[in-house]
Design a protein around this motif. Sequence first.
Motif, PDB file in Angstrom:
ATOM      1  N   THR A   1       0.922  -1.265   0.024  1.00 23.59           N
ATOM      2  CA  THR A   1      -0.077  -0.002   0.070  1.00 23.59           C
ATOM      3  C   THR A   1       0.944   1.186  -0.050  1.00 23.59           C
ATOM      4  O   THR A   1       0.497   2.126  -0.660  1.00 23.59           O
ATOM      5  CB  THR A   1      -0.962   0.038   1.322  1.00 23.59           C
ATOM      6  OG1 THR A   1      -1.859  -1.234   1.318  1.00 23.59           O
ATOM      7  CG2 THR A   1      -1.943   1.223   1.278  1.00 23.59           C
TER       8      THR A   1
ATOM      9  N   ILE B   1       2.361   1.751  -3.278  1.00 27.90           N
ATOM     10  CA  ILE B   1       1.215   2.373  -4.432  1.00 27.90           C
ATOM     11  C   ILE B   1       0.890   3.726  -3.971  1.00 27.90           C
ATOM     12  O   ILE B   1       0.860   4.712  -4.963  1.00 27.90           O
ATOM     13  CB  ILE B   1       0.152   1.498  -4.461  1.00 27.90           C
ATOM     14  CG1 ILE B   1       0.363   0.003  -5.077  1.00 27.90           C
ATOM     15  CG2 ILE B   1      -0.786   1.906  -5.510  1.00 27.90           C
ATOM     16  CD1 ILE B   1       1.063   0.051  -6.325  1.00 27.90           C
TER      17      ILE B   1
ATOM     18  N   ALA C   1       9.285   0.369  -3.754  1.00 32.21           N
ATOM     19  CA  ALA C   1       8.925  -0.806  -4.608  1.00 32.21           C
ATOM     20  C   ALA C   1       9.832  -1.897  -4.686  1.00 32.21           C
ATOM     21  O   ALA C   1       9.490  -3.074  -5.022  1.00 32.21           O
ATOM     22  CB  ALA C   1       8.654  -0.190  -6.026  1.00 32.21           C
TER      23      ALA C   1
ATOM     24  N   LEU D   1       6.540  -0.829 -11.994  1.00 31.88           N
ATOM     25  CA  LEU D   1       5.203  -0.189 -11.821  1.00 31.88           C
ATOM     26  C   LEU D   1       5.316   1.355 -11.613  1.00 31.88           C
ATOM     27  O   LEU D   1       4.452   2.161 -11.787  1.00 31.88           O
ATOM     28  CB  LEU D   1       4.378  -0.709 -10.709  1.00 31.88           C
ATOM     29  CG  LEU D   1       3.977  -2.208 -10.897  1.00 31.88           C
ATOM     30  CD1 LEU D   1       3.179  -2.466  -9.716  1.00 31.88           C
ATOM     31  CD2 LEU D   1       2.959  -2.304 -12.260  1.00 31.88           C
TER      32      LEU D   1
ATOM     33  N   VAL E   1       2.512   3.793 -13.335  1.00 28.97           N
ATOM     34  CA  VAL E   1       1.665   4.440 -12.254  1.00 28.97           C
ATOM     35  C   VAL E   1       1.811   6.096 -12.179  1.00 28.97           C
ATOM     36  O   VAL E   1       0.720   6.644 -12.353  1.00 28.97           O
ATOM     37  CB  VAL E   1       1.697   3.530 -10.942  1.00 28.97           C
ATOM     38  CG1 VAL E   1       0.917   4.406  -9.953  1.00 28.97           C
ATOM     39  CG2 VAL E   1       1.219   2.331 -10.946  1.00 28.97           C
TER      40      VAL E   1
END
Length: 291
Positions: free
Chosen positions: A2, A5, A237, A245, A249
């Motif tokens: 979490t 992201i 990450a 990602l 993102v």
Amino acid sequence: MTDAILLMLATGVLWALVGVVFGSAPSDRDRMFSFFAIYQTLFAAFVWIAQPPAAAPAGEVLRLAALMVPSGAMEIAAFLLLKIAMGRGSQGIAWCFSQSAMGVSFVCSVAFLGNPSTVLQWTGLVLTLVALVLFAKDKPSSGADSNDAFYWRLVFGAFALIGAGQFLRLIPEYAGFQESTLTWRLPLMSPIGAVFWVSACAVKRIWRPGSVWRVSIACAAVVALGQVGFFAATKAAFPLRITSLVMPVAIGTCILLFALWCRFVRRERMSWAGWTAVALDLAGIALLSLG
């Protein structure tokens, strides 16, 4: 997961804010030169204070500079073209178009660095190219004159230069440099813009800081925070093995938010072609990032 992201999304928000502040900066020559000079000087100072380079062999640093200096010069030219384009026509299309430049660095990496590529990545490139065509088809409702070929030359020029500059920044990873030498990449690049724009102001005898210092500080701040956010997201990450990602993102969030800003705040009209282009662009960037 979490936290990683959320950091990626936060980076995308900050990059979108860069577009907002950059687009709000003045476009007339005198104030634009002063804006770039102050903003680039402040950002260079931030880089050298926050990310000072490590001691490294002088010969390697010079070899690295042979890549970073041209990359920095391309960035100067690209953002000058982009700023002129954003002052002439649709800011949303110009910004979203330029943010898709990772397709250029992907093709160059495959062609010149021997990077492997996948069907998904080539599919992503095709989607990105289709998105760029649709962006161009949207021009009658974009805020630019439908026949303004100069606007599109500016946008394409910025796109190509940003992509080429990104590719030059990738080369050191494949050139056998020591880790200590690689810490010089951003410190070598960041002063180039400051030196160029301060020199341009001196040569042209243009200096109007009083009218641009607020937007210059704001731009330097969000660009610096964007750098911090990007590296924090990459660090979070890495142990999760989802570093691939970070870019899609962040860039996807940036493109989507800036497109929404231009539509609902700046009131730039966008047709079905424009919104389809945004969707295809996001999908293409995601697929390009899959290795």
